[in-house]
Design an enzyme around this catalytic site. Structure first.
Site, mmCIF file in Angstrom:
data_model
loop_
_atom_site.group_PDB
_atom_site.id
_atom_site.type_symbol
_atom_site.label_atom_id
_atom_site.label_comp_id
_atom_site.label_asym_id
_atom_site.label_seq_id
_atom_site.Cartn_x
_atom_site.Cartn_y
_atom_site.Cartn_z
ATOM 1 N N GLU A 415 58.780 26.131 -38.779
ATOM 2 C CA GLU A 415 59.366 26.543 -37.530
ATOM 3 C C GLU A 415 61.029 26.351 -37.530
ATOM 4 O O GLU A 415 61.441 26.023 -36.298
ATOM 5 C CB GLU A 415 58.599 26.389 -36.190
ATOM 6 C CG GLU A 415 57.181 26.937 -36.355
ATOM 7 C CD GLU A 415 56.200 26.489 -35.047
ATOM 8 O OE1 GLU A 415 55.534 27.223 -34.845
ATOM 9 O OE2 GLU A 415 56.325 25.432 -34.545
ATOM 10 N N GLU A 491 48.627 27.369 -40.525
ATOM 11 C CA GLU A 491 47.930 27.160 -39.192
ATOM 12 C C GLU A 491 47.063 28.127 -38.853
ATOM 13 O O GLU A 491 47.446 29.179 -39.020
ATOM 14 C CB GLU A 491 49.108 26.860 -38.138
ATOM 15 C CG GLU A 491 49.810 25.654 -38.457
ATOM 16 C CD GLU A 491 51.010 25.391 -37.243
ATOM 17 O OE1 GLU A 491 50.660 25.920 -36.150
ATOM 18 O OE2 GLU A 491 52.007 24.750 -37.504
#
Length: 997
Positions: A415, A491
């Site tokens: 991220e 994820e």
């Protein structure tokens, strides 16, 4: 400019560079014949509110720090009574003004005095720090060694000339905030300190500076090729393979390959003139070929988890026993892969992964997620001033971990958006280690990666990606490249609170589409910090419990195990979904099918056993001979004949089921012989109408032991003195039709329609998908405050009928509900008819009955799904059987209380008190059952487990339907087939008293 107004030089902790004075990064090894001195233990410690509150005098050896506090190292000082932890997921807890940090910058000064061993030889030596958060400045015996950042990566300094036989003083100043903090915005607690080991390492003349083990495997020939590069040169020997090579020299010999399923390691030794290092070599080759990620020539399926390092008492300080405990739990629950979110783990963890077998995606200590909040302006990964720090972190990860066969992929970080710095990292890694693919999720173009990675893509999108028909990228060349890559969900299935749901459907997609190679559930462990109330009640704290200005609440508790590492129902479900052996069958035909879902192993390490049960009681059992199937192979086997009938024929009255289990035949490094790896269950005959995990509709009889011996007589309701109606064993309020007594048992809360559940974390949803924020939508609809209007009580010839309307205030939707009570001599039967009224735009949380009974009825036995909780999309692990429990043991202690504890596919349930008397409830069709010592409303308002105060009433939920769970706290919600839409429904329950047995 006036001298007094001249800007001060940027202090080292705000300089975006990685630091100064450290040696180049190198491989990590835990043992050799060189001397090691651990500097762990009690250090003197002083905490300041700012970075410059004190000068550097404390680094002088003669400085008197005896009045300072003692602090253990490794440790985080906020967990040792100095300041407080703080949790944020995305936002920085300080102004975003890179590389500057606030003046309020907690700074810990550490001092450690030590003597050298009497036989210390002198000469070169290294001082190594394995982990310090977030920036440190180091002195030894008054001489400054340097500064460093990169919290979860090692750093070493040359110190040989500074050492003294006695009275050495090591001084370390640690700042909580630094320029490095902008690169460490991972979803976790902010916890400064020296949290990994500090070690002094002898470096004899001619000792190893660095080495790189290359151990490739050719799956066609079965040969392994070994080459060990080393500086300085030396030799490497592998006695089992008869190898004795000079470093830099290659040899090819037949070997057994290393894999996560069969982690074959060869003991070896690297020797130079000054040092001998024991090695464990695993031969394996990793490649992306034809759009598929392969190890040793075979496509692998990642059954993974994301793992933060966490301990409820010590934060990111983990000992070897805890690391092994994590891996043993993972292996026992069929997990084969770990993404080290979002930083390299303690290096000893990777040693254990080599030993026990685990695929590792090793992720760099890098995340800049907080820049997303400001539109990625100033993002360090696209600012050349920060590129040296990014390259430093990449190098320290790769060099430290390059010799682990378990590491099959490098990850640039998490991220961080996109930027030139990431490209520079990828280029450096490819040049240094071209044999491992590179992962990064944050760039949709996959410009720097060898796999296509996504977070929380829903099932429909995963299916498109699996067929390589996903929506195209604007750039044709980038689109073609991405479409050619293997797909991994780095994820998915957010394991926050009750859940995650939808795992089975994801797994079918992974098994159907070659491109879809599995993924990593978020995440392994709840990060709840162990605390106690003033009354001494233990609980686990989350964001906001320490007075943080900014925090993300219990979003830090989203793991498959609770903070104390107790497996959650989510982990039990995941184990079943990803089990590497598939077992199903046709009971009517007397056939069981066994499929090997391993990537490399055959089934020879497993033993198989069948059990034949009637009404939950084992009638017969035995061993099942299953051939040593190769990966992907299936065998169809005949079931044995059971007593009283042919193969698959019920041997007695009642519902019959076959269960076939696969277990370890011998002890392993992670579980003893007999550990269950996989299981399958199927009805023994076609006449059995209930299929577990797929349907909640069946006709269920009371257990044989409770059934009447002759035809029951229908009873007529009659009025009696005291304003009551008597019907069979039931006593009702004549005015309201409420059940007051069943036989001699008082009903504390009469049965009523219940549609509310204490919302789960996944019901709450996230801001990404407002339509999945069911908690908000339910409350807006008023489903948490339903009103019950009595419309009529009618006493007929053979029934008591009660009509109600259940509806929220301020709206015109409602549920017209008719309760029809009938009875025999000793049984009450209630049929409930529900008709929705108005325009329902939200699903129901649940639909069923709630009633209260005496708190002494705390012994529970049931026939149905178990042993653990299950919901419409989390019921793969629920198997039909007869189970016993207590009411308290039925509860799942989620860190933030919420709906929990329902058992699925229940045919009947008994509640008993100590004298054996109690109640029997059967359902038609099967139902969900839950029992707790507080109401759903009380569960809803609780923020922590200590908020739940047991009452003298046990509240039962007998549910006809439940809304699915999904993964909406961060990912997709429940699939459409698991939504509980408001629709006409009819269901029945039969109640009776149990006598003392």
């Amino acid at each position: 400019m006036h001298e007094a107004l001249r800007p001060a030089a940027v202090p080292y902790y705000e300089d975006p560079s990685p630091g100064s004075g450290a040696l180049p990064p190198r491989a990590w090894w835990s043992t050799s014949d060189a001397r090691y001195v651990s500097l762990n233990g009690a250090w003197r410690f002083r905490l300041s509110e700012t970075a410059d509150a004190h000068g550097d005098d404390f680094a002088r050896p003669e400085f008197d720090a005896t009045r300072w506090d003692l602090l253990p190292v490794p440790a985080h000082w906020p967990l040792q009574g100095h300041g407080s932890p703080a949790y944020t997921n995305v936002v920085y807890p300080f102004p975003v003004d890179p590389p500057r940090v606030p003046t309020e910058n907690p700074t810990g000064d550490h001092r450690r005095s030590f003597d050298l061993p009497d036989d210390w030889p002198g000469g070169a030596a290294l001082l190594r720090f394995d982990g310090v958060e977030s920036c440190a400045r180091v002195w030894l015996n008054g001489a400054e060694l340097g500064t460093f950042k990169g919290s979860r990566l090692p750093v070493e300094f040359e110190v040989g000339e500074l050492l003294r036989p006695r009275g050495n003083v090591l001084a370390v100043r640690v700042h909580q905030w630094s320029s490095g903090s902008y690169l460490e915005d991972q979803d976790m607690w902010w916890l400064p300190g020296i949290f990994r080991e500090v070690t002094l390492i002898e470096r004899p003349e001619g000792s190893v500076a660095d080495f790189f083990v290359h151990a490739d495997y050719d799956h066609v020939t079965g040969a392994g090729t070994l080459r060990v590069d080393c500086e300085p040169g030396g030799s490497v020997s592998v006695p089992e393979l008869g190898l004795d090579l000079a470093t830099g020299e290659s040899a090819t010999v037949p070997v057994e390959p290393w894999s996560a399923e069969i982690p074959r390691l060869y003991d070896a030794e690297l020797a130079t003139e000054g040092e001998r290092i024991p090695l464990r070599v695993g031969f394996r080759t990793v490649a992306v070929e034809d759009g598929v990620f392969k190890v040793n020539g075979r496509r692998i399926l990642l059954r993974g988890v994301n793992r933060h390092e966490f301990h409820p008492d010590h934060g990111r300080v983990l000992d070897l026993e805890t690391m092994r405990q994590d891996l043993v739990l993972m292996k026992r629950h069929n997990i084969n892969a770990v993404r080290t979110s979002h930083y390299p783990p303690h290096p000893a963890f990777l040693d254990l992964c080599d030993e026990l077998g685990m695929w590792i995606v090793d992720e760099c200590d890098l995340e800049t997620h907080g820049f997303e909040v400001i539109g990625w302006r100033g993002n360090p990964v696209d600012d050349e001033r920060w590129t040296p720090a990014l390259l430093d972190r990449a190098a320290r990860m790769v060099e430290r971990d390059k010799n682990h066969p378990s590491v099959v992929m490098w990850s640039l970080g998490n991220e961080c958006g996109t930027g030139r710095g990431l490209s520079a990292m990828a280029s450096w890694i490819r040049d240094r280690d071209p044999d491992r693919p590179i992962h990064y999720e944050g760039d949709p173009s996959c410009a720097d990666t060898d796999v296509y990675s996504r977070m929380y893509a829903d099932h429909a999108e995963v299916a498109l990606i699996g067929r390589r028909t996903e929506l195209p990228l604007p750039d044709a060349e980038s689109d073609a490249k991405r479409r050619s890559l293997p797909f991994i969900l780095c994820e998915y299935a957010h394991a926050m609170g009750n859940g995650p749901g939808g795992l089975s459907e994801y797994q079918r997609l992974f098994e159907t589409h070659e491109r879809c190679q599995g993924g990593f559930v978020w995440e392994w462990i709840d990060h709840g910090l162990r605390q106690r109330t003033r009354a001494g009640v233990e609980f686990f704290a989350y964001g906001g419990d320490f007075g943080e200005e900014l925090h993300d609440g219990n979003f830090v508790c989203d793991g498959l195990v609770f903070p104390d590492r107790t497996p959650s129902p989510g982990l039990i479900e995941y184990k079943k979904v990803i089990e590497p052996v598939r077992i199903d069958g046709d009971g009517a035909a007397g056939i069981v099918r066994v499929t090997n879902g391993y990537d490399f192993a055959d089934l020879s390490p497993l033993s198989f056993r069948w059990t034949y049960e009637v009404e939950g009681d084992a009638v017969d059992s035995g061993d099942l001979e299953v051939p040593a199937l190769a990966p992907g192979a299936t065998a169809e086997l005949k079931l044995p004949r059971v007593p009283g009938g042919g193969s698959g024929t019920p041997a007695g009255e009642g519902e019959a089921w076959w269960t076939v289990r696969a277990a370890l035949a011998d002890d392993t490094g992670w579980a003893p012989a007999g550990h269950e790896v996989a299981w399958g269950q199927f009805a023994a005959a076609a006449s059995t109408t209930t299929a577990p995990r797929t349907s909640a509709a069946s006709t269920s009889a009371a257990p044989t032991s409770a059934a009447p011996t002759e035809a029951p007589h229908t009873k007529t309701p009659r009025r009696a003195e005291g304003g009551v109606v008597l019907l069979g064993p039931g006593t009702f309020d004549a005015a309201t039709g409420a059940l007051r007594y069943l036989d001699h048992f008082q009903i504390a809360g009469a049965p009523r329609l219940d549609v509310w559940r204490a919302p789960t974390d996944n019901d709450a949803g996230s801001g990404r998908h407002p339509d999945l924020q069911l908690d908000r939508r339910w409350r807006e609809a008023g489903l948490h405050r339903m009103r019950h209007r009595l419309d009529g009580v009618a006493i007929g010839a053979d029934a008591l009928t009660v009509t109600t309307r259940v509806a929220p205030a301020a709206g015109d939707i409602g549920l017209r509900t008719v309760f029809t009570w009938t009875a025999t001599d000793d049984r009450l039967r209630l049929t409930v008819d529900v008709t929705p009224e108005g325009d329902w735009t939200v699903p129901l949380p649940r639909i069923g009955l709630r009633l209260g009974v005496c708190g002494s009825l705390d012994g529970v036995e049931w026939f149905g799904g178990g042993p653990g909780e299950a919901y419409p999309d989390t019921r793969a692990a629920s198997r039909i059987g007869r189970y016993t429990s207590t009411v308290d043991a039925l509860q799942t202690p989620y860190v933030r209380p919420q709906e929990n504890g329902a058992r699925a596919d229940v045919r009947w349930v008994r509640l008993r008190r100590e004298d054996g008397q109690g109640l029997l409830i059967t359902g038609d069709p099967d139902f969900w059952f839950a029992a707790r010592r507080w109401t759903g409303e009380q569960l809803d308002t609780a923020e922590h487990t200590y908020d739940l105060t047991p009452s003298e009433t046990i509240w039962l939920n007998l549910d006809h339907g439940q809304q699915g769970i999904g993964s909406g706290s961060c990912g997709p919600g429940a699939l459409p087939q698991h939504w509980l839409t408001a629709a006409p429904a009819t269901f029945s329950f039969t109640f009776g008293a149990l006598e003392t047995t």
